[in-house]
Design an enzyme around this catalytic site. Structure first.
Site, PDB file in Angstrom:
ATOM      1  N   SER A 161       0.825  -1.205   0.000  1.00  0.00           N
ATOM      2  CA  SER A 161       0.000   0.000   0.000  1.00  0.00           C
ATOM      3  C   SER A 161       0.863   1.261   0.000  1.00  0.00           C
ATOM      4  O   SER A 161       0.523   2.263  -0.649  1.00  0.00           O
ATOM      5  CB  SER A 161      -0.937  -0.002   1.215  1.00  0.00           C
ATOM      6  OG  SER A 161      -1.819  -1.112   1.163  1.00  0.00           O
ATOM      7  N   ASP A 177      -4.143  -3.233  -5.387  1.00  0.00           N
ATOM      8  CA  ASP A 177      -3.400  -3.530  -4.164  1.00  0.00           C
ATOM      9  C   ASP A 177      -4.077  -4.720  -3.499  1.00  0.00           C
ATOM     10  O   ASP A 177      -5.206  -4.621  -3.025  1.00  0.00           O
ATOM     11  CB  ASP A 177      -3.401  -2.312  -3.244  1.00  0.00           C
ATOM     12  CG  ASP A 177      -2.626  -2.568  -1.956  1.00  0.00           C
ATOM     13  OD1 ASP A 177      -1.732  -3.420  -1.972  1.00  0.00           O
ATOM     14  OD2 ASP A 177      -2.933  -1.916  -0.943  1.00  0.00           O
ATOM     15  N   HIS A 181      -2.234 -11.355   3.688  1.00  0.00           N
ATOM     16  CA  HIS A 181      -2.590 -12.461   4.569  1.00  0.00           C
ATOM     17  C   HIS A 181      -3.074 -13.666   3.759  1.00  0.00           C
ATOM     18  O   HIS A 181      -3.807 -13.520   2.782  1.00  0.00           O
ATOM     19  CB  HIS A 181      -3.700 -12.036   5.533  1.00  0.00           C
ATOM     20  CG  HIS A 181      -3.186 -11.290   6.722  1.00  0.00           C
ATOM     21  ND1 HIS A 181      -2.796 -11.917   7.882  1.00  0.00           N
ATOM     22  CD2 HIS A 181      -2.988  -9.965   6.931  1.00  0.00           C
ATOM     23  CE1 HIS A 181      -2.384 -11.003   8.765  1.00  0.00           C
ATOM     24  NE2 HIS A 181      -2.492  -9.822   8.199  1.00  0.00           N
ATOM     25  N   SER A 241     -33.075 -39.580  11.037  1.00  0.00           N
ATOM     26  CA  SER A 241     -33.164 -41.011  11.316  1.00  0.00           C
ATOM     27  C   SER A 241     -34.190 -41.226  12.431  1.00  0.00           C
ATOM     28  O   SER A 241     -34.181 -40.540  13.442  1.00  0.00           O
ATOM     29  CB  SER A 241     -31.800 -41.545  11.761  1.00  0.00           C
ATOM     30  OG  SER A 241     -31.888 -42.906  12.109  1.00  0.00           O
ATOM     31  N   GLY A 242     -35.111 -42.173  12.224  1.00  0.00           N
ATOM     32  CA  GLY A 242     -36.147 -42.435  13.206  1.00  0.00           C
ATOM     33  C   GLY A 242     -37.381 -41.569  13.041  1.00  0.00           C
ATOM     34  O   GLY A 242     -38.308 -41.643  13.860  1.00  0.00           O
ATOM     35  N   SER A 274     -30.870 -37.568   3.454  1.00  0.00           N
ATOM     36  CA  SER A 274     -30.462 -36.493   2.529  1.00  0.00           C
ATOM     37  C   SER A 274     -30.389 -35.157   3.260  1.00  0.00           C
ATOM     38  O   SER A 274     -31.224 -34.274   3.063  1.00  0.00           O
ATOM     39  CB  SER A 274     -31.404 -36.409   1.326  1.00  0.00           C
ATOM     40  OG  SER A 274     -32.756 -36.389   1.698  1.00  0.00           O
TER      41      SER A 274
END
Length: 633
Positions: free
Chosen positions: A38, A110, A114, A469-470, A541
């Site tokens: 910068s 610019d 990081h 599930s269930g 799913s």
């Protein structure tokens, strides 16, 4: 510099004409954190006399408040516009700035240093012709220097300036400069960067920035601005074959039909023979239309409307190309991929892909390898995480026109977009199409879907049961199939557990495996629907993206999402297979609802509250929906 020309006062029109005809150079600055990117750009703006008096006053005040240069001006503040950037003294976003000299105009990006902002750096580099890679003379070549250099090479930038900055802090040592330049040259050669110009700098003081510095008498090369003014960009888009991705079909009235877009390479004249891809139809250019009148020639970078001599069906996303120098057309490719998503890439998950002006659906198969940018080692992987780079095969849902990225960045580059959040998650560069995509064709058959539907006496449909599930998915699906069978309907029940005994027995329960599980089931369900069946697919799913992809592939008219809505507390109380207990004991990893997420449907076609409905009542509800929509009589 920009405002020092005598023509401004003597002949402003001549100055403006000369300024308009200057060549343009787009470049980026990149490197590790706090290398002075910068500050370099800020100093260039200052030396180019593009800082107005009020800006200079504000810069003086900001330098005293948040600057890092003591009593001196902190030129980085001219570029770092975000509050977080000023507070931390780092670049986060990509900042674009414009300046000019007597010889050339410049657009500079610019980019952040990081690693976590690597995706921002890729954005800035995507349109650049040259890269200024800064190295802190005190630290030498660092990991992020190598990362950015590798990305520069990958993104097709062939001209590099190695700016060895802050040399004033090393007493302008020639030995330090030579050692850094030699170390970088070795790495650059390994990644294919051959045009590298090293320049010793002090961006803050201005050494070798716009004028030769007396502090480096041993340096005989150009200053930074001299090199930027004179470097010849060899990849001239005007010399490449003509390409115009159609952005808009311009139809203001019944007498005019043109195709608008920006020419990304080559040139075109009235009478030139063009081919429209992917349809492969040909015609000749009748007119090149602009707001300022018709042109005798248009070149890369211009936005124009082209009319053709023949009536051809052309849509947004199609590409107009020179008939004697055509791009390829394919739907499967090998590509380099830079992953930008916070969540890791999942093979076979459907993403949206923007290539040119076309948006298609794309799936990434298992990556071939990922690249360690520090060692350039290629390692096997099943996925890509944030900022990782890999080589993958990618499949589109339709053929698209393309050029290898090395030949044309505009028709060879693409981005991947998350279908649900609409965020960009990847940037890709096509290496080549896959041979298998050219050798596989759709085989036409005489007995089609409507014929099978007429024979069966009902419409095909995929009933997609989703829930924890269930929750009771399989019980309800079984009850519904029994009733449909009694009505004479042709059905098949695809159950999650049953499928894993055969078709999907090789898959586990990681996120990637779950995505592939549903992809395979979707393809099977689509084939069964094409056979005229009513398919009952009972699968947890857990991810919306895969359920929405199933709806799109099968077709919304043949897809019905049934949400078996059961709170996890109720499902866990039922626990018919004892799975929740195992998951709570840590014996089952990646169990949905415990340590793996479930994304409930936002707008299901049918919602069943199994805390109030019996399986029989739930089946009645779905059967009523099938009758309402005309699937069964």
């Amino acid at each position: 510099m920009a405002h020092s020309s005598n023509l401004i006062a003597d002949d402003i029109e001549q100055y403006l004409e000369r300024h308009a005809n200057k060549s343009m150079l787009r470049f980026i600055t990149c490197g590790s954190v706090d290398d002075g990117k910068s500050t370099l750009i800020g100093r260039l703006l200052y030396e180019s006399k593009l800082v107005f008096e009020d800006q200079l006053t504000a810069l003086e005040a900001d330098s005293r408040k948040v600057g890092t240069q003591g009593e001196g001006l902190d030129f980085a503040l001219l570029v770092d516009g975000l509050a977080a950037e000023r507070e931390q003294g780092i670049t986060i976003d990509v900042a674009y700035r414009y300046f000019s000299t007597e010889r050339r105009k410049f657009v500079v990006a610019d980019t952040p240093g990081h690693e976590q902002y690597t995706r921002n750096m890729v954005t800035g580099a995507s349109t650049a012709d040259l890269a200024v890679i800064l190295v802190d003379a005190r630290k030498g070549v660092l990991t992020q220097t190598r990362r950015h250099s590798y990305l520069v090479s990958l993104l097709g930038i062939r001209h590099v300036v190695l700016a060895v900055n802050k040399l004033d802090l090393m007493n302008y040592s020639q030995q330090v400069f030579d050692e850094i330049a030699a170390a970088y040259a070795t790495f650059a050669a390994e990644i294919g960067l051959t045009d590298v110009v090293p320049i010793p700098l002090s961006a803050y003081i201005g050494d070798n920035l716009t004028e030769r510095s007396a502090n480096t008498p041993w340096y005989t090369g150009p200053t930074l601005i001299e090199h930027l003014e004179t470097v010849e960009i060899t990849d001239d888009p005007h010399q490449a074959p003509f390409r115009l991705p159609v952005q808009w079909v311009n139809r203001p009235d019944l007498d005019f039909r043109g195709f608008s877009g920006q020419i990304v390479s080559g040139s075109v004249r009235p009478g030139d023979r063009l081919r429209v891809l992917p349809s492969a139809k040909e015609s000749t250019v009748a007119r090149i239309v602009t707001m300022d009148g018709d042109l005798d020639e248009a070149v890369a970078g211009q936005s124009v409307t082209i009319t053709l001599a023949d009536e051809i069906d052309i849509s947004r996303g199609d590409v107009l190309a020179a008939a004697d120098a055509l791009p390829g057309v394919a739907d499967q490719f090998e590509a380099h991929l830079v992953w930008m998503g916070e969540h890791e890439m999942l093979p076979e998950r459907p993403y949206l892909c923007q290539i040119g002006t076309m948006t298609v659906q794309a799936r990434i198969t298992k990556p071939k390898h990922k690249v360690n940018v520090n060692t350039l080692e290629q390692t096997a992987t099943n996925t890509l995480a944030l900022n990782e780079i890999g080589v993958c095969n990618i499949s589109f849902d339709r053929p698209v026109p393309f050029d290898p990225y090395a030949d044309n960045r505009d028709t060879g580059g693409f981005i991947l977009i998350d279908r649900l959040t609409n965020t960009t998650v990847g940037a890709g560069m096509i290496a080549h199409s896959l041979r298998r995509s050219d050798n596989i064709h759709w085989q036409a058959v005489d007995v089609d879907g409507p014929a099978r539907q007429a024979l069966n006496g009902h419409r095909p449909q995929v009933l997609w049961f989703t829930g924890l599930s269930g929750s009771g998915k399989s019980t309800i699906a079984n009850e519904l199939e029994r009733r449909l069978h009694a009505l004479g309907c042709h059905t098949y029940l695809l159950d999650g557990d049953n499928v894993r005994h055969g078709l999907n027995r090789d898959l586990g329960f990681t996120e990637a495996d779950r995505v592939e599980n549903i992809r395979r089931v979707t393809e099977v369900a689509r084939l069964m629907a094409d056979a005229g069946l009513i398919v009952l697919a009972s699968f947890i799913s857990p991810f919306r993206a895969e359920r929405e992809a199933a709806r799109e592939l099968i077709g919304p008219d043949q897809f019905c999402e049934v949400f078996v809505d059961t709170p996890i507390t109720v499902a866990e109380q039922r626990d018919p297979k004892g799975l929740y207990k195992k998951a709570r004991r840590g014996e089952l990893a990646n169990f949905t609802g415990i340590d793996s997420p479930y994304e409930p449907p936002e707008d299901p076609d049918v919602r069943l509250d199994t805390t109030t409905l019996t399986p029989q009542a739930a089946a009645d509800r779905i059967l009523a929906e099938l009758r309402r929509t005309g699937v069964v009589a």
